[in-house]
Design a protein around this motif. Structure first.
Motif, PDB file in Angstrom:
ATOM      1  N   LEU A 115       0.848  -1.192   0.000  1.00  0.00           N
ATOM      2  CA  LEU A 115       0.000   0.000   0.000  1.00  0.00           C
ATOM      3  C   LEU A 115       0.877   1.232   0.000  1.00  0.00           C
ATOM      4  O   LEU A 115       1.795   1.356   0.812  1.00  0.00           O
ATOM      5  N   LEU A 116       0.597   2.135  -0.922  1.00  0.00           N
ATOM      6  CA  LEU A 116       1.227   3.448  -0.966  1.00  0.00           C
ATOM      7  C   LEU A 116       0.198   4.459  -0.490  1.00  0.00           C
ATOM      8  O   LEU A 116      -0.875   4.588  -1.097  1.00  0.00           O
ATOM      9  N   LEU A 117       0.504   5.152   0.596  1.00  0.00           N
ATOM     10  CA  LEU A 117      -0.331   6.247   1.081  1.00  0.00           C
ATOM     11  C   LEU A 117       0.343   7.524   0.605  1.00  0.00           C
ATOM     12  O   LEU A 117       1.374   7.927   1.160  1.00  0.00           O
ATOM     13  N   ARG A 118      -0.169   8.128  -0.447  1.00  0.00           N
ATOM     14  CA  ARG A 118       0.454   9.321  -1.031  1.00  0.00           C
ATOM     15  C   ARG A 118      -0.207  10.564  -0.441  1.00  0.00           C
ATOM     16  O   ARG A 118      -1.384  10.824  -0.670  1.00  0.00           O
ATOM     17  N   PHE A 119       0.585  11.322   0.312  1.00  0.00           N
ATOM     18  CA  PHE A 119       0.099  12.529   0.972  1.00  0.00           C
ATOM     19  C   PHE A 119       0.301  13.777   0.123  1.00  0.00           C
ATOM     20  O   PHE A 119      -0.494  14.710   0.191  1.00  0.00           O
ATOM     21  N   LEU A 120       1.394  13.814  -0.639  1.00  0.00           N
ATOM     22  CA  LEU A 120       1.696  14.947  -1.518  1.00  0.00           C
ATOM     23  C   LEU A 120       2.058  14.422  -2.898  1.00  0.00           C
ATOM     24  O   LEU A 120       2.641  13.350  -3.023  1.00  0.00           O
ATOM     25  N   HIS A 121       1.773  15.206  -3.912  1.00  0.00           N
ATOM     26  CA  HIS A 121       2.151  14.819  -5.269  1.00  0.00           C
ATOM     27  C   HIS A 121       3.468  15.459  -5.673  1.00  0.00           C
ATOM     28  O   HIS A 121       3.757  15.583  -6.853  1.00  0.00           O
ATOM     29  N   GLN A 122       4.266  15.855  -4.690  1.00  0.00           N
ATOM     30  CA  GLN A 122       5.610  16.347  -4.961  1.00  0.00           C
ATOM     31  C   GLN A 122       6.548  15.153  -5.083  1.00  0.00           C
ATOM     32  O   GLN A 122       6.349  14.126  -4.439  1.00  0.00           O
ATOM     33  N   PHE A 123       7.580  15.322  -5.886  1.00  0.00           N
ATOM     34  CA  PHE A 123       8.544  14.246  -6.072  1.00  0.00           C
ATOM     35  C   PHE A 123       9.374  14.084  -4.799  1.00  0.00           C
ATOM     36  O   PHE A 123       9.982  15.042  -4.326  1.00  0.00           O
ATOM     37  N   PRO A 124       9.408  12.890  -4.216  1.00  0.00           N
ATOM     38  CA  PRO A 124      10.226  12.691  -3.015  1.00  0.00           C
ATOM     39  C   PRO A 124      11.711  12.669  -3.382  1.00  0.00           C
ATOM     40  O   PRO A 124      12.092  12.141  -4.423  1.00  0.00           O
ATOM     41  N   VAL A 125      12.529  13.243  -2.518  1.00  0.00           N
ATOM     42  CA  VAL A 125      13.970  13.274  -2.772  1.00  0.00           C
ATOM     43  C   VAL A 125      14.738  12.297  -1.890  1.00  0.00           C
ATOM     44  O   VAL A 125      15.884  11.987  -2.177  1.00  0.00           O
ATOM     45  N   ARG A 126      14.100  11.841  -0.814  1.00  0.00           N
ATOM     46  CA  ARG A 126      14.737  10.881   0.084  1.00  0.00           C
ATOM     47  C   ARG A 126      13.715   9.845   0.529  1.00  0.00           C
ATOM     48  O   ARG A 126      12.532  10.141   0.631  1.00  0.00           O
ATOM     49  N   ASN A 127      14.222   8.636   0.798  1.00  0.00           N
ATOM     50  CA  ASN A 127      13.384   7.526   1.240  1.00  0.00           C
ATOM     51  C   ASN A 127      14.031   6.909   2.470  1.00  0.00           C
ATOM     52  O   ASN A 127      15.220   6.595   2.446  1.00  0.00           O
ATOM     53  N   TYR A 128      13.242   6.728   3.518  1.00  0.00           N
ATOM     54  CA  TYR A 128      13.780   6.218   4.775  1.00  0.00           C
ATOM     55  C   TYR A 128      12.985   5.010   5.244  1.00  0.00           C
ATOM     56  O   TYR A 128      11.760   5.004   5.166  1.00  0.00           O
ATOM     57  N   HIS A 129      13.711   4.035   5.760  1.00  0.00           N
ATOM     58  CA  HIS A 129      13.061   2.893   6.411  1.00  0.00           C
ATOM     59  C   HIS A 129      12.699   3.329   7.816  1.00  0.00           C
ATOM     60  O   HIS A 129      13.576   3.570   8.645  1.00  0.00           O
ATOM     61  N   LEU A 130      11.433   3.470   8.071  1.00  0.00           N
ATOM     62  CA  LEU A 130      10.957   3.788   9.408  1.00  0.00           C
ATOM     63  C   LEU A 130      10.919   2.507  10.243  1.00  0.00           C
ATOM     64  O   LEU A 130      11.209   2.511  11.430  1.00  0.00           O
TER      65      LEU A 130
END
Length: 174
Positions: A115-130
């Motif tokens: 499941l992808l919960l997309r909050f903003l339609h801006q391009f993400p620049v970083r991805n983190y494992h929470l």
């Protein structure tokens, strides 16, 4: 009070990602995502919520739990949706709390294990494992762009999430 973009504070690097996993409760038609150990030390303090999604936070602003009350038959199926492969573990703190937020867009694969919960339609620049199976996408301004939940399992009567909580509690105490 409603907020349209969620501000985060991110510290990297950290150690191994916390335990985390999504459990789709069949009888409730809701997704529950446990993040981190389930214990008295990690207590609910505040929240961010929309009509379909609730994020539970502790008093330090760490995400503890996600509830998606929108049944998965309403999640948009898109097999092109793939979680990021280049991530680093991070200590992420939500700076907003006790507010309403806009409903995120809910995208899934045809098997409903992602499941992808997309909050903003801006391009993400970083991805983190929470946590294991939970990734956070962040914009250049440290705004929450998306949350990815992978390895979602079907659960009946909360049996699998209870087992997960018990296992993660004992592994954290070891």
């Amino acid at each position: 009070m409603s907020v349209s973009a969620l501000k985060l504070r991110i510290n990297t690097p950290t150690g191994e990602p916390l335990p985390g996993r999504g459990f789709y409760q069949l009888e409730e038609e809701s997704l529950y995502v446990q993040i981190g150990q389930f214990s008295r030390k990690h207590r609910f303090f505040s929240y961010l919520e929309s009509e379909q999604v609730r994020l539970d936070l502790d008093k330090e602003g760490r995400l503890l739990f996600i509830e998606v009350s929108c049944p998965r038959l309403h999640w948009k199926v898109d097999d092109r949706v793939k979680p990021p492969t280049r991530t680093v573990p991070a200590d992420i703190r939500w700076l907003d709390f006790r507010k309403c937020m806009d409903n995120p867009e809910l995208l899934t694969d045809r098997h409903h294990t992602l499941l992808l919960l997309r909050f903003l339609h801006q391009f993400p620049v970083r991805n983190y494992h929470l946590a294991k199976s939970v990734i956070v996408d962040v914009t250049n301004e440290d705004l929450l762009a998306a949350i990815w939940v992978s390895d979602i399992v079907n659960d009946m009567a909360g049996q699998k999430i209870a087992e997960f909580r018990k296992k993660s509690r004992f592994s954290q105490e070891a």
